[in-house]
Write a protein that holds these residues in place. Structure first.
Motif, PDB file in Angstrom:
ATOM      1  N   UNK A 170       0.818  -1.215   0.000  1.00 31.12           N
ATOM      2  CA  UNK A 170       0.000   0.000   0.000  1.00 31.12           C
ATOM      3  C   UNK A 170       0.854   1.268   0.000  1.00 31.12           C
ATOM      4  N   UNK A 171       2.008   1.194   0.608  1.00 28.41           N
ATOM      5  CA  UNK A 171       2.868   2.367   0.708  1.00 28.41           C
ATOM      6  C   UNK A 171       3.862   2.456  -0.444  1.00 28.41           C
ATOM      7  N   UNK A 172       3.924   1.442  -1.290  1.00 30.28           N
ATOM      8  CA  UNK A 172       4.897   1.423  -2.374  1.00 30.28           C
ATOM      9  C   UNK A 172       4.202   1.502  -3.728  1.00 30.28           C
ATOM     10  N   UNK A 173       4.847   2.168  -4.662  1.00 31.81           N
ATOM     11  CA  UNK A 173       4.345   2.210  -6.035  1.00 31.81           C
ATOM     12  C   UNK A 173       4.564   0.852  -6.693  1.00 31.81           C
ATOM     13  N   UNK A 174       3.858   0.576  -7.786  1.00 39.36           N
ATOM     14  CA  UNK A 174       4.127  -0.660  -8.541  1.00 39.36           C
ATOM     15  C   UNK A 174       5.596  -0.706  -8.957  1.00 39.36           C
ATOM     16  N   UNK A 175       6.098  -1.891  -9.174  1.00 41.02           N
ATOM     17  CA  UNK A 175       7.506  -2.052  -9.514  1.00 41.02           C
ATOM     18  C   UNK A 175       7.663  -3.064 -10.643  1.00 41.02           C
ATOM     19  N   UNK A 176       8.919  -3.293 -11.028  1.00 37.76           N
ATOM     20  CA  UNK A 176       9.233  -4.242 -12.091  1.00 37.76           C
ATOM     21  C   UNK A 176      10.387  -5.128 -11.655  1.00 37.76           C
ATOM     22  N   UNK A 177      10.379  -6.355 -12.147  1.00 34.52           N
ATOM     23  CA  UNK A 177      11.528  -7.235 -11.987  1.00 34.52           C
ATOM     24  C   UNK A 177      12.529  -6.916 -13.102  1.00 34.52           C
ATOM     25  N   UNK A 178      13.816  -7.141 -12.799  1.00 33.63           N
ATOM     26  CA  UNK A 178      14.847  -6.881 -13.791  1.00 33.63           C
ATOM     27  C   UNK A 178      15.064  -8.083 -14.710  1.00 33.63           C
ATOM     28  N   UNK A 179      14.982  -9.285 -14.143  1.00 31.07           N
ATOM     29  CA  UNK A 179      15.243 -10.479 -14.947  1.00 31.07           C
ATOM     30  C   UNK A 179      14.269 -11.574 -14.546  1.00 31.07           C
ATOM     31  N   UNK A 180      13.675 -12.201 -15.547  1.00 33.94           N
ATOM     32  CA  UNK A 180      12.715 -13.285 -15.319  1.00 33.94           C
ATOM     33  C   UNK A 180      13.253 -14.598 -15.887  1.00 33.94           C
ATOM     34  N   UNK A 181      12.667 -15.679 -15.425  1.00 34.75           N
ATOM     35  CA  UNK A 181      13.040 -17.000 -15.940  1.00 34.75           C
ATOM     36  C   UNK A 181      12.630 -17.120 -17.408  1.00 34.75           C
ATOM     37  N   UNK A 182      13.164 -18.111 -18.071  1.00 30.19           N
ATOM     38  CA  UNK A 182      12.905 -18.312 -19.496  1.00 30.19           C
ATOM     39  C   UNK A 182      11.416 -18.447 -19.777  1.00 30.19           C
ATOM     40  N   UNK A 183      10.689 -19.142 -18.890  1.00 30.13           N
ATOM     41  CA  UNK A 183       9.248 -19.317 -19.118  1.00 30.13           C
ATOM     42  C   UNK A 183       8.419 -18.220 -18.456  1.00 30.13           C
ATOM     43  N   UNK A 184       9.067 -17.196 -17.917  1.00 30.46           N
ATOM     44  CA  UNK A 184       8.401 -16.048 -17.280  1.00 30.46           C
ATOM     45  C   UNK A 184       7.585 -16.426 -16.047  1.00 30.46           C
ATOM     46  N   UNK A 185       7.930 -17.553 -15.416  1.00 31.66           N
ATOM     47  CA  UNK A 185       7.149 -18.011 -14.271  1.00 31.66           C
ATOM     48  C   UNK A 185       7.673 -17.481 -12.933  1.00 31.66           C
ATOM     49  N   UNK A 186       8.931 -16.991 -12.899  1.00 36.84           N
ATOM     50  CA  UNK A 186       9.512 -16.566 -11.631  1.00 36.84           C
ATOM     51  C   UNK A 186      10.607 -15.532 -11.873  1.00 36.84           C
ATOM     52  N   UNK A 187      10.771 -14.581 -10.958  1.00 36.54           N
ATOM     53  CA  UNK A 187      11.859 -13.615 -11.111  1.00 36.54           C
ATOM     54  C   UNK A 187      13.208 -14.255 -10.800  1.00 36.54           C
ATOM     55  N   UNK A 188      14.209 -13.933 -11.587  1.00 36.17           N
ATOM     56  CA  UNK A 188      15.570 -14.368 -11.324  1.00 36.17           C
ATOM     57  C   UNK A 188      16.352 -13.279 -10.586  1.00 36.17           C
ATOM     58  N   UNK A 189      16.061 -12.023 -10.889  1.00 32.86           N
ATOM     59  CA  UNK A 189      16.600 -10.885 -10.143  1.00 32.86           C
ATOM     60  C   UNK A 189      15.439  -9.938  -9.902  1.00 32.86           C
ATOM     61  N   UNK A 190      15.110  -9.702  -8.633  1.00 34.50           N
ATOM     62  CA  UNK A 190      13.879  -8.963  -8.347  1.00 34.50           C
ATOM     63  C   UNK A 190      14.071  -7.467  -8.154  1.00 34.50           C
ATOM     64  N   UNK A 191      15.314  -6.962  -8.304  1.00 40.04           N
ATOM     65  CA  UNK A 191      15.499  -5.523  -8.309  1.00 40.04           C
ATOM     66  C   UNK A 191      15.029  -4.968  -9.654  1.00 40.04           C
TER      67      UNK A 191
END
Length: 389
Positions: A170-191
Motif C-alpha cells: 500500500x505504501x509502495x508504487x508498482x515495480x518491475x523485476x529486472x530479470x525473469x526465468x525463461x518461461x516467465x514463471x519466476x523472477x531471477x533478479x527482483x530488483x
C-alpha cells in the motif's frame, strides 16, 4: 557518409555470415540485444543502398530470432515454443511467450543462490532487451508496411508487462523485476532496472501510435492499461546516471519522444524537458570522470558505443523541434537545453574513432563481446536505422 555506409555494410555482412544468418553451414548464434540493433542496421543499409538483399537479411533475422530465442534451449528439459502454443499457432504468434536473452549458460535453477559472477552469463528474459526487440519489430513494420510485425511487438509488450510488473504494498508504487526465468514463471533478479519503466513507457507509446494507423488492430492489443501502469512506476523517479550506455539509452528515448510528440500527438512536453535536464546532468558527471581516457583494458566498447549512438540524436532533436515548434509547448526551453548538450556531441566521434582502431579490436575486452561490439559500432556509423521511428 559513403565511407561510413561502406564500413557498416562490411561489418554487418560479416556478422550475418559468422552468426549463421547468411551462412547455413553455421549453427545460428542469436542474442536478443545484438540482433535488435542488427535488424535496424540492415534496414538502414536497405534505405541507403536500395539493395533489397539487406531488407531480406532483416526479415530473415527476425524469423531466426523467433525460431531460436522464442523456443526453449537445446540443453533444457523443456522443449518447444516458450508460449506453449503448437507449431502452427506459435509461428503466427512467435512472441507470446517472450524471447530468451540468448546467454551462454542455462538459467539458474529454482532454489539456487545467486552467484553474481555467473548470473551475467545465465539465460532468462530481460525487459530492456524485449523493448529493444519491440522497437526493431516496429521499425520493420514501418519499413515494409506490414502490420504483422507491429502486432508481434504488441503481443510481446502485453506478455512482458504482465510478467515483469507487479503491485507494491500500500505504501509502495508498482515495480518491475529486472530479470525473469525463461518461461516467465519466476523472477531471477527482483530488483528493478533504473531505466526499464521509462524505456517501456516510450516504447509502448511508439507501438500504440503505429497501431492507431492500422484500422484492423485488435482492441485486445490496446496498451492503455500497460501505459497507465508504467506511468505510475515512472512517477517521481530520477533517470540520471553515470553509465555511458544508460546515458545513450536516455538520449535515444528522448529522441523517440520528440518524434512521437511531432507525429502521434503524444503530449509529454514536461516529461521531455525534465528528461533532457537529467541527461545534461548525467553527461556533466560522465565527462568529469574522464572514463574515455582510461586504459583500453578497463573500457567496454558496447557501453561506450551506446553513448555514441545516443549523442547523435542531439542534433536530430534540435532539427525536429526547430521545424515543428508548434508541437512543443516549451520549444524554446527544449532548444536551450539541447544547445547546451551540443558541447558533448563530439564525444561520439572520439568513441567511434577509438573503437575503429584494429589494435583496440584485438584487445581481450573487445574479443569477449565481439558480436555486440561490432554491431553497435556499425550502428554508430549510420544510426538513423535505429534512432528513427
Amino acid at each position: 557518409m559513403e565511407q561510413r555506409i561502406s564500413t557498416q555494410r562490411s561489418i554487418m555482412l560479416d556478422f550475418a555470415a559468422s552468426t549463421g544468418l547468411s551462412d547455413p553451414s553455421r549453427e545460428p548464434r542469436r542474442y536478443l540485444w545484438t540482433d535488435a540493433f542488427a535488424v535496424c542496421n540492415f534496414l538502414e543499409l536497405y534505405t541507403q543502398t536500395e539493395d533489397r538483399s539487406f531488407l531480406q537479411l532483416a526479415l530473415q533475422l527476425v524469423d531466426q530470432v523467433h525460431q531460436v530465442l522464442g523456443q526453449h534451449r537445446e540443453d533444457s528439459k523443456h522443449s518447444g515454443w516458450l508460449s506453449g502454443l503448437d507449431e502452427a499457432h506459435a509461428r503466427e504468434h512467435p512472441t507470446q511467450g517472450g524471447l530468451r536473452i540468448g546467454k551462454r549458460l542455462d538459467e539458474r535453477p529454482p532454489g539456487e543462490t545467486i552467484d553474481q559472477s555467473v548470473e551475467w552469463d545465465r539465460d532468462g528474459q530481460y525487459f530492456h532487451y524485449l523493448t529493444k526487440w519491440m522497437h526493431a519489430l516496429n521499425r520493420v513494420s514501418g519499413m515494409t508496411g506490414n502490420p504483422t510485425y507491429n502486432r508481434w511487438a504488441l503481443e510481446l509488450a502485453k506478455v512482458a508487462h504482465s510478467k515483469f510488473t507487479y503491485s507494491g504494498t500500500r505504501r509502495e508504487a508498482p515495480r518491475m523485476y529486472w530479470k525473469m526465468s525463461i518461461d516467465l514463471s519466476r523472477p531471477l533478479i527482483d530488483t528493478m532496472g533504473q531505466h526499464d519503466p521509462l524505456d517501456g513507457l516510450i516504447t509502448y507509446w511508439q507501438l500504440a501510435g503505429t497501431a492507431n494507423q492500422v484500422s484492423d488492430t485488435s482492441s485486445v492489443l490496446r496498451l492503455d492499461t500497460e501505459i497507465a501502469g508504467l506511468l505510475a512506476i515512472c512517477a517521481g523517479r530520477s533517470w540520471a546516471t553515470e553509465d555511458a550506455l544508460g546515458i545513450g539509452g536516455l538520449l535515444g528515448d528522448a529522441y523517440k519522444l520528440v518524434q512521437l510528440m511531432a507525429v502521434h500527438q503524444v503530449h509529454e512536453a514536461g516529461r521531455l524537458e525534465a528528461l533532457l535536464g537529467e541527461i545534461e546532468n548525467s553527461l556533466r558527471v560522465f565527462v568529469r570522470h574522464d572514463s574515455l581516457h582510461f586504459r583500453t583494458e578497463y573500457r567496454l566498447a558496447f557501453r561506450e558505443l551506446g553513448l555514441a549512438i545516443g549523442l547523435q540524436a542531439i542534433n536530430k532533436m534540435q532539427t525536429r523541434i526547430g521545424q515543428q515548434p508548434e508541437c512543443f509547448t516549451n520549444a524554446s526551453q527544449l532548444l536551450a537545453i539541447l544547445a547546451r548538450l551540443t558541447r558533448y556531441h563530439a564525444l561520439h566521434q572520439l568513441i567511434e574513432n577509438f573503437w575503429l582502431e584494429p589494435a583496440h579490436q584485438a584487445m581481450q575486452n573487445w574479443l569477449e563481446h565481439t558480436d555486440i561490439n561490432r554491431v553497435m559500432l556499425a550502428t554508430t556509423l549510420a544510426p538513423d536505422g535505429y534512432l528513427r521511428l
